[in-house]
Design an enzyme around this catalytic site. Structure first.
Site, short mmCIF file in Angstrom:
data_model
loop_
_atom_site.label_atom_id
_atom_site.label_comp_id
_atom_site.label_asym_id
_atom_site.label_seq_id
_atom_site.Cartn_x
_atom_site.Cartn_y
_atom_site.Cartn_z
N LYS A 1 32.67 54.12 36.33
CA LYS A 1 32.08 53.12 37.12
C LYS A 1 30.47 53.17 36.83
O LYS A 1 29.89 52.01 36.50
CB LYS A 1 32.27 53.16 38.44
CG LYS A 1 33.53 52.41 39.02
CD LYS A 1 33.49 52.42 40.61
CE LYS A 1 34.08 53.28 41.08
NZ LYS A 1 34.52 53.48 42.30
N ARG A 2 29.89 54.22 36.82
CA ARG A 2 28.49 54.27 36.36
C ARG A 2 27.96 53.69 35.21
O ARG A 2 26.98 53.26 35.03
CB ARG A 2 28.07 55.84 36.37
CG ARG A 2 27.89 56.64 37.48
CD ARG A 2 27.35 57.82 37.37
NE ARG A 2 28.21 58.69 36.43
CZ ARG A 2 27.72 59.04 35.26
NH1 ARG A 2 26.36 58.76 34.79
NH2 ARG A 2 28.50 59.68 34.47
#
Ligand code: GLU
Length: 498
Positions: A254-255
């Site tokens: 997700k980062r």
């Protein structure tokens, strides 16, 4: 080569990650290229984390991506069921047989005891390996204890020493010291088979010829090969793909941005573009071409040439490939995609009549130039649907508030007022007249003209814009499109008030 039968075996515990989608796709390319069979098998033995909703999403996302399978939970096939939770009988039967043959055994060590053993190993600085304490318990006694309700797992008896070597289609020959492996659990104390065990039973019974999966499974392959030997099954060939990482060399998460197929589909990435991009994630054709169709990929794909180093997920490259695939769409296909987005934006109604479709198809190619995905299209079409002197940018205002700006806008308003229909040729004549009347020329003439018609200082060429805005203004849309005369009138009124 043996009849190719490959499988994609996802666990329905979340959305389809692009790393897994790449595995699904490599398997699919390999199957189709070898006229083999592609199987979808749902590995849902992790009861707590598996959800039917994820399985449904997974199936939709795989289909969206353009993959189809010959056998699977939704399709059936000769080797089903294709959902592990429905395959408990063979798991139990083969485990019982292994126990009776002395190749597997019940282990009664409690989780606390095992934890202590592991901690001891860590404190010595060595790899924790199960001690094998329950190996020598007599079978009859163990069976009685289990019958009496004592908790136990079933473990495979494995050699304490020696080296196991196997050939990996991507990585070549790989060797492992068996002293570091330990006896893997086959059946957990709750009766559920472990991943390593279920996968071997399924791959063997489903006659899988090649197992293509991520390199995070290499150590599992060693355990699985020991199981093949114990069960007397011939093992498939293995190919382990490198991991998909972000640019900072950590696992794509997700980062880094979007990571699931569903997210990319929602962002307006075309499935053909994601398909193309994923195929190049850890493999590239010898001629270096990057924009490839499904058929070209089936033909050119070479599993043995897959990269051994990490595959870096490059969002910019995905957008670039998407732009190339957008260009390849027909006007009609583009219009269909644009329709979905503009309907969402409230610019278009739920369905279009013939004239509206024609208008959208004419607008589709010029307006989609340069967009990364169709989610960017709303912004582009706002030049038609949103026009108001109040929302002009400061730069645009500056253009019309100059001396020439005021003169040009006023003259344009007056002239368009008298016109019945306006097209680009007519505007060219009008602008020549305005030049004569006002003495404004070049930038001082054309910039105010553009702002008067679009309220923007740059964008579509007026030769493209004028016919589209005029035609659009004749059609009835939920947000009506203002024609050129009305636009010039509003801007002219605005500058009179400033
Ligand atoms: N269910 C496993 C996973 O999603 C499958 C691995 C394999 O292909 O054997 O990682």
């Amino acid at each position: 080569m043996k009849k190719v039968r490959v499988r994609f075996a996802p666990s329905p515990t979340g959305y389809l990650h692009v790393g897994n989608a790449r595995t699904a796709l490599f398997n699919w390319l390999f199957a189709r290229q070898n006229k083999g069979v592609y199987i979808l098998r749902v590995e849902d033995t992790d009861i707590e984390r598996s959800e039917r909703e994820y399985e449904d999403r997974l199936i939709k996302d795989l289909r969206w991506l353009g993959l189809d399978w010959d056998e699977g939970p939704d399709k059936g096939g000769d080797f089903g069921p294709y959902r592990q939770s429905l395959r408990m009988d063979p798991y139990n039967e083969y485990a019982d047989a292994l126990i009776d043959q002395g190749k597997a055994y019940y282990c009664f060590c409690s989780p606390e005891e095992l934890k202590k053993e592991r901690e001891k190993a860590f404190s010595r600085g060595s790899t924790p390996v199960y001690s094998g304490r329950c190996r020598d318990l007599p079978i009859r006694e163990s069976k009685q204890r289990v019958k009496a309700g004592e908790e136990a797992v079933v473990r495979l008896l494995t050699p304490d020493k020696g080296i196991l070597t196997f050939h990996d289609m991507v990585r070549g020959s790989l060797s492992f010291q068996l002293s570091l492996i330990g006896d893997p659990v086959l059946i957990r104390s709750n009766g559920i088979p472990s991943y390593n065990y279920a996968v071997v039973i399924d791959d063997a019974l489903m006659k899988i010829s090649h197992v293509i999966r991520g390199e995070d499974h290499i150590i599992n392959t060693v355990k699985q090969l020991l199981l093949y030997t114990a069960l007397g099954f011939a093992p498939p060939q293995f190919a382990h793909l490198s991991m998909v990482m972000g640019k900072d060399n950590t696992r794509l998460s997700k980062r880094h941005g979007a990571t699931s197929v569903y997210q990319f589909s929602q962002q307006g990435i075309l499935s053909s573009a994601l398909f193309n991009y994923l195929a190049l994630l850890g493999w590239s054709p010898p001629d270096g071409r990057e924009v490839l169709s499904k058929n070209e990929l089936i033909e050119g794909f070479d599993l043995t040439k897959a990269s051994r180093s990490a595959a870096i997920f490059d969002y910019d490259k995905l957008y670039w490939i998407n732009r190339q695939h957008i260009k390849m769409l027909t006007d009609k296909e583009k219009a269909e995609k644009i329709f979905v987005e503009l309907k969402k934006a409230g610019y278009l109604p739920d369905s279009l009549d013939h004239k509206q479709w024609q208008w959208l198809e004419k607008a589709a190619t010029p307006l989609s130039k340069g967009i990364n995905t169709f989610s960017d299209i709303k912004e582009k079409f706002s030049v038609f649907f949103i026009f108001s002197p109040e929302t002009m940018t400061a730069e645009a205002r500056k253009v019309i508030e100059t001396d020439c700006g005021r003169k040009v806008v006023t003259a344009l308003d007056e002239k368009l007022n008298r016109e019945k229909e306006i097209n680009f040729d007519r505007l060219s004549v009008i602008s020549r007249d305005i030049k004569k009347d006002t003495g404004c020329k070049g930038k001082d003439l054309f910039h105010p003209l553009r702002v008067a018609l679009t309220a923007q200082i740059s964008g579509l060429g007026l030769d493209t814009f004028i016919p589209l805005v005029e035609e659009g203004s004749q059609l009835s849309f939920p947000v009506p499109i203002k024609g050129c005369a009305q636009r010039a009138a509003e801007i002219s009124c605005f500058i009179r008030g400033t």
